[in-house]
Design a protein around this motif. Sequence first.
Motif, mmCIF file in Angstrom:
data_model
loop_
_atom_site.group_PDB
_atom_site.id
_atom_site.type_symbol
_atom_site.label_atom_id
_atom_site.label_comp_id
_atom_site.label_asym_id
_atom_site.label_seq_id
_atom_site.Cartn_x
_atom_site.Cartn_y
_atom_site.Cartn_z
ATOM 1 N N UNK A 52 -10.132 -7.537 -1.738
ATOM 2 C CA UNK A 52 -10.614 -6.565 -2.710
ATOM 3 C C UNK A 52 -11.637 -5.617 -2.095
ATOM 4 N N UNK A 53 -12.440 -6.116 -1.162
ATOM 5 C CA UNK A 53 -13.442 -5.253 -0.528
ATOM 6 C C UNK A 53 -12.774 -4.148 0.288
ATOM 7 N N UNK A 54 -11.832 -4.535 1.146
ATOM 8 C CA UNK A 54 -11.163 -3.559 2.007
ATOM 9 C C UNK A 54 -10.245 -2.650 1.194
ATOM 10 N N UNK A 55 -9.399 -3.269 0.376
ATOM 11 C CA UNK A 55 -8.443 -2.488 -0.400
ATOM 12 C C UNK A 55 -9.167 -1.586 -1.405
ATOM 13 N N UNK A 56 -10.230 -2.094 -2.010
ATOM 14 C CA UNK A 56 -10.978 -1.309 -2.985
ATOM 15 C C UNK A 56 -11.633 -0.088 -2.373
ATOM 16 N N UNK A 57 -12.148 -0.245 -1.151
ATOM 17 C CA UNK A 57 -12.772 0.895 -0.470
ATOM 18 C C UNK A 57 -11.736 1.968 -0.150
ATOM 19 N N UNK A 58 -10.581 1.524 0.362
ATOM 20 C CA UNK A 58 -9.516 2.486 0.676
ATOM 21 C C UNK A 58 -9.041 3.190 -0.597
ATOM 22 N N UNK A 59 -8.885 2.431 -1.672
ATOM 23 C CA UNK A 59 -8.438 3.019 -2.935
ATOM 24 C C UNK A 59 -9.461 4.023 -3.461
ATOM 25 N N UNK A 60 -10.724 3.671 -3.367
ATOM 26 C CA UNK A 60 -11.780 4.573 -3.836
ATOM 27 C C UNK A 60 -11.792 5.867 -3.023
ATOM 28 N N UNK A 61 -11.555 5.769 -1.716
ATOM 29 C CA UNK A 61 -11.520 6.966 -0.873
ATOM 30 C C UNK A 61 -10.358 7.868 -1.260
ATOM 31 N N UNK A 62 -9.166 7.264 -1.436
ATOM 32 C CA UNK A 62 -7.986 8.051 -1.791
ATOM 33 C C UNK A 62 -8.157 8.695 -3.169
ATOM 34 N N UNK A 63 -8.579 7.903 -4.151
ATOM 35 C CA UNK A 63 -8.754 8.435 -5.503
ATOM 36 C C UNK A 63 -9.844 9.500 -5.542
ATOM 37 N N UNK A 64 -10.945 9.265 -4.830
ATOM 38 C CA UNK A 64 -12.023 10.253 -4.793
ATOM 39 C C UNK A 64 -11.599 11.546 -4.132
ATOM 40 N N UNK A 65 -10.827 11.427 -3.059
ATOM 41 C CA UNK A 65 -10.342 12.625 -2.368
ATOM 42 C C UNK A 65 -9.435 13.452 -3.272
ATOM 43 N N UNK A 66 -8.521 12.782 -3.960
ATOM 44 C CA UNK A 66 -7.616 13.503 -4.870
ATOM 45 C C UNK A 66 -8.389 14.158 -6.008
ATOM 46 N N UNK A 67 -9.346 13.444 -6.569
ATOM 47 C CA UNK A 67 -10.106 13.979 -7.693
ATOM 48 C C UNK A 67 -10.948 15.181 -7.266
ATOM 49 N N UNK A 68 -11.606 15.087 -6.123
ATOM 50 C CA UNK A 68 -12.413 16.218 -5.627
ATOM 51 C C UNK A 68 -11.527 17.417 -5.323
ATOM 52 N N UNK A 69 -10.341 17.163 -4.762
ATOM 53 C CA UNK A 69 -9.429 18.258 -4.419
ATOM 54 C C UNK A 69 -8.992 19.028 -5.653
#
Length: 264
Positions: A50-67
């Motif tokens: 959950x730590x690794x996968x959650x960080x990757x998911x947060x990065x992807x979701x944050x990038x899409x949302x900011x874009x």
Amino acid sequence: MQILTPKKLIKIIVPLFISGAFTALVLSLIKEHVQYDGMFNDISAWSAFFSVFGIVYAIVAGFLLVTVLTKYSDLSQVIENELNAIETVRDFLIYLNDTNKERKNNIRKALSNYTYSLLNKEWLEMSVPRQPMDSDTSDELYEIMRKSKEITVNADSDSVVFTAIIENISDITKLRTRRISLANEKLPPRLKILMVFMSIVLVAAFMMLAVQNMYVHIAIVVSLTVAIHLLYMIIEDLDHPFYGIWNINRMPLDELVTRFSKEQ
């Protein structure tokens, strides 16, 4: 951004309720089958996942949302600037002398036709998904140029006004091209597929989580599902800002078209 009416709130709540209810039903049916011996001893492994996968998911979701938020903000500003440029050309016509009265009326009519075309034609074209809009100069914009070319310069003040009008028409042309370019931009499908895949994996992993209390487990998974679904709805709507629930406010354009129609 448009105000959320009761009808739009229903369109938001109903899909979230369906996804939450479906997740709760699936979890209640499979919970007994996903339990395995020693799962409580694997807490450290699940925590690492959950730590690794959650960080990757947060990065992807944050990038899409900011874009999509950046594109939405830029598009809103470009449309506002384009409307301001149209209004500036209309207002500068006041400074022309009376010998250009007919030409002023022709330019004002051409501006009215352009705003009407933007509202009833181009807005619909920009709303069509998967069909990029042609950014070439429209006939309505060419008509503004042709009518402005007919202005007679009889004094120094007319020359200054004519120059200012041409500059603002040039701005309208540039802003229109920029608006269409932003409207044609869409998130890459692979990024959307990646987010959907990671969302499914994340929800599935929480379904397999070792939680003894059934109701607590359902509350955790349903909350996560609803949050992910709402996030995806927001990203999808902001990526297509001319339709949907969260979209570009066209009220200023409606008001400008109405004012032009009253002046004629």
